[in-house]
Motif scaffolding. Structure first.
Motif, PDB file in Angstrom:
ATOM      1  N   THR A   1     -12.781   1.524  12.045  1.00 42.59           N
ATOM      2  CA  THR A   1     -13.362   0.695  13.106  1.00 42.59           C
ATOM      3  C   THR A   1     -12.350   0.654  14.249  1.00 42.59           C
ATOM      4  OG1 THR A   1     -12.400  -1.396  12.450  1.00 42.59           O
ATOM      5  CG2 THR A   1     -14.423  -0.755  11.314  1.00 42.59           C
ATOM      6  N   PRO A   2     -12.787   0.237  15.450  1.00 43.22           N
ATOM      7  CA  PRO A   2     -11.870   0.297  16.610  1.00 43.22           C
ATOM      8  C   PRO A   2     -10.512  -0.351  16.313  1.00 43.22           C
ATOM      9  CG  PRO A   2     -14.065  -0.384  17.297  1.00 43.22           C
ATOM     10  CD  PRO A   2     -14.116  -0.265  15.807  1.00 43.22           C
TER      11      PRO A   2
ATOM     12  N   LEU B   1     -11.609   3.354   7.074  1.00 47.21           N
ATOM     13  CA  LEU B   1     -11.054   2.219   7.836  1.00 47.21           C
ATOM     14  C   LEU B   1     -10.920   2.598   9.312  1.00 47.21           C
ATOM     15  CD1 LEU B   1      -8.256   0.714   5.528  1.00 47.21           C
ATOM     16  CD2 LEU B   1     -10.583  -0.108   5.835  1.00 47.21           C
TER      17      LEU B   1
ATOM     18  N   LEU C   1       0.857  -1.186   0.000  1.00 45.86           N
ATOM     19  CA  LEU C   1       0.000   0.000   0.000  1.00 45.86           C
ATOM     20  C   LEU C   1       0.899   1.244   0.000  1.00 45.86           C
ATOM     21  CD1 LEU C   1      -2.581  -1.279   2.635  1.00 45.86           C
ATOM     22  CD2 LEU C   1      -3.002  -0.909   0.199  1.00 45.86           C
TER      23      LEU C   1
ATOM     24  N   MET D   1      -9.092  -1.231  13.256  1.00 46.94           N
ATOM     25  CA  MET D   1      -8.335  -0.767  12.090  1.00 46.94           C
ATOM     26  C   MET D   1      -7.921   0.700  12.200  1.00 46.94           C
ATOM     27  SD  MET D   1     -10.111  -2.746   8.919  1.00 46.94           S
ATOM     28  CE  MET D   1     -11.684  -1.928   9.055  1.00 46.94           C
TER      29      MET D   1
ATOM     30  N   CYS E   1      -4.423  -6.181   4.142  1.00 45.72           N
ATOM     31  CA  CYS E   1      -5.682  -6.618   4.757  1.00 45.72           C
ATOM     32  C   CYS E   1      -5.636  -8.104   5.128  1.00 45.72           C
ATOM     33  CB  CYS E   1      -6.840  -6.385   3.797  1.00 45.72           C
ATOM     34  SG  CYS E   1      -6.686  -4.908   2.792  1.00 45.72           S
TER      35      CYS E   1
ATOM     36  N   PRO F   1      -0.694  -1.809   6.663  1.00 43.21           N
ATOM     37  CA  PRO F   1      -0.532  -3.265   6.557  1.00 43.21           C
ATOM     38  C   PRO F   1      -1.540  -3.867   5.568  1.00 43.21           C
ATOM     39  CG  PRO F   1      -1.695  -2.708   8.578  1.00 43.21           C
ATOM     40  CD  PRO F   1      -1.289  -1.408   7.949  1.00 43.21           C
TER      41      PRO F   1
ATOM     42  N   LEU G   1     -14.026   1.956   3.296  1.00 42.55           N
ATOM     43  CA  LEU G   1     -12.645   1.894   2.797  1.00 42.55           C
ATOM     44  C   LEU G   1     -11.964   3.260   2.859  1.00 42.55           C
ATOM     45  CD1 LEU G   1     -13.095  -0.456  -0.278  1.00 42.55           C
ATOM     46  CD2 LEU G   1     -12.100  -1.014   1.924  1.00 42.55           C
TER      47      LEU G   1
ATOM     48  N   LEU H   1      -8.421 -12.434  12.623  1.00 38.57           N
ATOM     49  CA  LEU H   1      -8.689 -11.411  13.641  1.00 38.57           C
ATOM     50  C   LEU H   1      -9.907 -10.578  13.232  1.00 38.57           C
ATOM     51  CD1 LEU H   1      -7.547 -10.380  16.267  1.00 38.57           C
ATOM     52  CD2 LEU H   1      -6.070  -8.828  14.995  1.00 38.57           C
ATOM     53  N   GLY H   2      -9.991 -10.252  11.949  1.00 35.96           N
ATOM     54  CA  GLY H   2     -11.134  -9.510  11.419  1.00 35.96           C
ATOM     55  C   GLY H   2     -12.108 -10.457  10.741  1.00 35.96           C
TER      56      GLY H   2
ATOM     57  N   LEU I   1     -14.181 -11.437   4.621  1.00 35.62           N
ATOM     58  CA  LEU I   1     -14.742 -10.388   3.758  1.00 35.62           C
ATOM     59  C   LEU I   1     -15.282 -10.907   2.408  1.00 35.62           C
ATOM     60  CD1 LEU I   1     -12.217  -7.424   4.324  1.00 35.62           C
ATOM     61  CD2 LEU I   1     -14.387  -7.852   5.480  1.00 35.62           C
TER      62      LEU I   1
ATOM     63  N   CYS J   1      -5.379  -9.870   8.581  1.00 27.76           N
ATOM     64  CA  CYS J   1      -6.502  -9.994   9.519  1.00 27.76           C
ATOM     65  C   CYS J   1      -7.796 -10.488   8.878  1.00 27.76           C
ATOM     66  CB  CYS J   1      -6.801  -8.654  10.178  1.00 27.76           C
ATOM     67  SG  CYS J   1      -5.459  -7.976  11.147  1.00 27.76           S
ATOM     68  N   HIS J   2      -7.855 -10.472   7.555  1.00 33.10           N
ATOM     69  CA  HIS J   2      -9.101 -10.850   6.873  1.00 33.10           C
ATOM     70  C   HIS J   2      -8.865 -11.961   5.869  1.00 33.10           C
ATOM     71  CE1 HIS J   2     -11.518  -7.412   8.229  1.00 33.10           C
ATOM     72  NE2 HIS J   2     -10.519  -6.613   7.931  1.00 33.10           N
TER      73      HIS J   2
HETATM   74  C1  HEC Z   1      -5.065  -5.588  12.332  1.00 36.04           C
HETATM   75  C2  HEC Z   1      -6.113  -6.302  11.690  1.00 36.04           C
HETATM   76  C3  HEC Z   1      -6.830  -5.711  10.512  1.00 36.04           C
HETATM   77  C4  HEC Z   1      -6.288  -5.278   9.315  1.00 36.04           C
HETATM   78  C5  HEC Z   1      -4.824  -5.244   8.924  1.00 36.04           C
HETATM   79  C6  HEC Z   1      -7.402  -4.914   8.472  1.00 36.04           C
HETATM   80  N1  HEC Z   1      -8.580  -5.101   9.146  1.00 36.04           N
HETATM   81 FE1  HEC Z   1     -10.457  -4.748   8.415  1.00 36.04          FE
HETATM   82  N2  HEC Z   1     -11.267  -5.259  10.217  1.00 36.04           N
HETATM   83  C7  HEC Z   1     -10.550  -5.741  11.299  1.00 36.04           C
HETATM   84  C8  HEC Z   1     -11.497  -6.001  12.389  1.00 36.04           C
HETATM   85  C9  HEC Z   1     -11.118  -6.588  13.745  1.00 36.04           C
HETATM   86  C10 HEC Z   1     -12.780  -5.650  11.926  1.00 36.04           C
HETATM   87  C11 HEC Z   1     -14.104  -5.699  12.698  1.00 36.04           C
HETATM   88  C12 HEC Z   1     -14.388  -4.351  13.279  1.00 36.04           C
HETATM   89  C13 HEC Z   1     -13.451  -3.985  14.414  1.00 36.04           C
HETATM   90  O1  HEC Z   1     -13.510  -4.621  15.467  1.00 36.04           O
HETATM   91  O2  HEC Z   1     -12.611  -3.072  14.249  1.00 36.04           O
HETATM   92  C14 HEC Z   1     -12.584  -5.205  10.540  1.00 36.04           C
HETATM   93  C15 HEC Z   1     -13.629  -4.795   9.717  1.00 36.04           C
HETATM   94  C16 HEC Z   1     -13.501  -4.524   8.363  1.00 36.04           C
HETATM   95  C17 HEC Z   1     -14.579  -4.257   7.468  1.00 36.04           C
HETATM   96  C18 HEC Z   1     -16.049  -4.220   7.831  1.00 36.04           C
HETATM   97  C19 HEC Z   1     -16.568  -5.632   7.654  1.00 36.04           C
HETATM   98  C20 HEC Z   1     -17.979  -5.818   8.109  1.00 36.04           C
HETATM   99  O3  HEC Z   1     -18.480  -6.919   7.894  1.00 36.04           O
HETATM  100  O4  HEC Z   1     -18.572  -4.886   8.662  1.00 36.04           O
HETATM  101  C21 HEC Z   1     -14.052  -4.034   6.235  1.00 36.04           C
HETATM  102  C22 HEC Z   1     -14.795  -3.714   4.936  1.00 36.04           C
HETATM  103  C23 HEC Z   1     -12.629  -4.162   6.367  1.00 36.04           C
HETATM  104  N3  HEC Z   1     -12.327  -4.463   7.655  1.00 36.04           N
HETATM  105  C24 HEC Z   1     -11.742  -4.006   5.306  1.00 36.04           C
HETATM  106  C25 HEC Z   1     -10.365  -4.046   5.463  1.00 36.04           C
HETATM  107  C26 HEC Z   1      -9.431  -3.760   4.383  1.00 36.04           C
HETATM  108  C27 HEC Z   1      -9.826  -3.425   2.954  1.00 36.04           C
HETATM  109  C28 HEC Z   1      -8.182  -3.869   4.903  1.00 36.04           C
HETATM  110  C29 HEC Z   1      -6.874  -3.643   4.189  1.00 36.04           C
HETATM  111  C30 HEC Z   1      -6.632  -2.356   3.615  1.00 36.04           C
HETATM  112  C31 HEC Z   1      -8.323  -4.232   6.314  1.00 36.04           C
HETATM  113  N4  HEC Z   1      -9.649  -4.324   6.606  1.00 36.04           N
HETATM  114  C32 HEC Z   1      -7.274  -4.445   7.175  1.00 36.04           C
HETATM  115  C33 HEC Z   1      -9.194  -5.937  11.358  1.00 36.04           C
HETATM  116  C34 HEC Z   1      -8.279  -5.595  10.387  1.00 36.04           C
END
Ligand code: HEC
Ligand code: HEC
Length: 280
Positions: A212-213, A210, A163, A215, A170, A168, A207, A187-188, A191, A173-174
């Motif tokens: 959420t608690p 980003l 990026l 991210m 995605c 980091p 997006l 962890l997440g 998707l 964690c996903h």
């Molecule tokens: C360190 C771990 C981590 C990384 C890295 C991360 N995420 Fe997440 N993501 C989470 C978590 C945990 C949640 C659930 C909400 C929360 O607790 O923050 C989440 C939630 C989401 C959601 C909402 C999903 C839903 O069903 O509501 C999206 C969309 C998302 N992430 C996209 C991304 C994308 C795109 C990237 C990369 C650019 C990314 N995440 C990187 C941990 C991560």
């Protein structure tokens, strides 16, 4: 009759124009800027397949300066029902229809607020000058992506392409069905169907922020660039479409196999135990 009415009105209205323009300038700034952003998004979603603002004619005319070359009331009448205006024999509309190969612009269902936002966007573009209103890449629909945009989204998701701002990948964690050999982090949430669940309206701001608690801490200082947001959205849109029809998925197959063996093994142990216990 019609021509009379048309000639008569502007003469009376013309005196009012400077006053209205002055009022618009005085009232516009704060509301205008926000409206223009909203209008830009609307334009990308509803008009950009056929029009540009300052980048030349496409299926329809370049709309740069359209509110300066036409009266707003005419534009409103036209976009509400181009067919009706053309069929009524309006000379401008008839000439446009001819110039654009007889392709009729479809009627546009817009609320008055949406129209106001679009007009704010058009005026903002005129003020900034030609070429200042390239469509925002992130506002394009996730489902309109090319194969290359989807492929880039996958690389960004997996981290094979870093990026731009150093956030980091995605994948840490996903998971998305079919990505990687052993799948992504857990962890997440998974998707695979996030786009289907959140939709274009939910996914775009998610997006962009980003926040959420979990991210928020990671991406607040390393936000995704607009093109990256778009590529990831395109990838997720594709994933949810692809996954919606069941297909043989190797990861799932192996997981299933491992699961089955584990269950069989457990049953074997349990059965063996009961069998042993049953023995005298
Ligand atoms: C360190 C771990 C981590 C990384 C890295 C991360 N995420 Fe997440 N993501 C989470 C978590 C945990 C949640 C659930 C909400 C929360 O607790 O923050 C989440 C939630 C989401 C959601 C909402 C999903 C839903 O069903 O509501 C999206 C969309 C998302 N992430 C996209 C991304 C994308 C795109 C990237 C990369 C650019 C990314 N995440 C990187 C941990 C991560
Ligand atoms: C499917 C293609 C298509 C879409 C989508 C479309 N238009 Fe058009 N538009 C045209 C064509 C073609 C013309 C030329 C007149 C005709 O042939 O109907 C036109 C003409 C116009 C004109 C008159 C331009 C001038 O020079 O006077 C305006 C204003 C306009 N469109 C606004 C819009 C807006 C705003 C949207 C989105 C809400 C939109 N159009 C969506 C095809 C389209």
């Amino acid at each position: 009759m019609r021509t009379h009415a048309q000639e008569g009105r502007p003469r009376g209205a013309r005196g009012l124009v400077p006053v209205i323009q002055l009022l618009a300038v005085l009232v516009a700034p704060a509301a205008g800027a926000q409206g223009a952003t909203q209008g830009a998004t609307l334009f990308t979603q509803r008009c950009a397949t056929c029009h540009t603002v300052g980048e030349g004619d496409r299926v329809g005319p370049d709309l740069h300066g359209v509110l300066e070359r036409r009266e707003e009331a005419w534009v409103t009448r036209f976009i509400t029902s181009p067919g009706a205006v053309i069929d009524a024999g309006d000379p401008v509309a008839t000439a446009l229809l001819e110039q654009f190969n007889g392709i009729r612009m479809p009627d546009q269902q817009l609320t008055p607020e949406e129209r106001t936002a679009l007009y704010a966007f058009f005026r903002d573009c005129t003020q900034k000058g030609k070429g200042a209103c390239k469509p925002s890449p992130a506002a394009k629909m996730g489902t309109d992506a090319t194969a290359e945009e989807i492929a880039r989204g996958r690389r960004l998701f997996e981290g094979t392409e870093p990026l731009a701002k150093g956030g980091p990948a995605c994948f840490g964690c996903h998971d998305v069905r079919g990505v990687g050999v052993a799948g992504g982090g857990t962890l997440g949430p998974n998707l695979t169907f996030a786009f289907a669940r959140m939709g274009e309206r939910g996914m775009r701001p998610a997006l962009a922020k980003l926040d959420t608690p979990m991210m928020g801490a990671l991406y607040a200082k390393a936000p995704l660039e607009e093109e990256e947001q778009y590529a990831l959205k395109a990838f997720l849109a594709d994933a949810s479409r692809d996954g919606s029809k069941p297909r043989p998925d190797r990861d799932f197959f192996y997981l299933g196999l491992v699961g089955t063996l584990a269950v069989l093994g457990f049953m074997g142990v349990a059965f063996g135990a009961t069998a042993k216990r049953g023995q005298p």
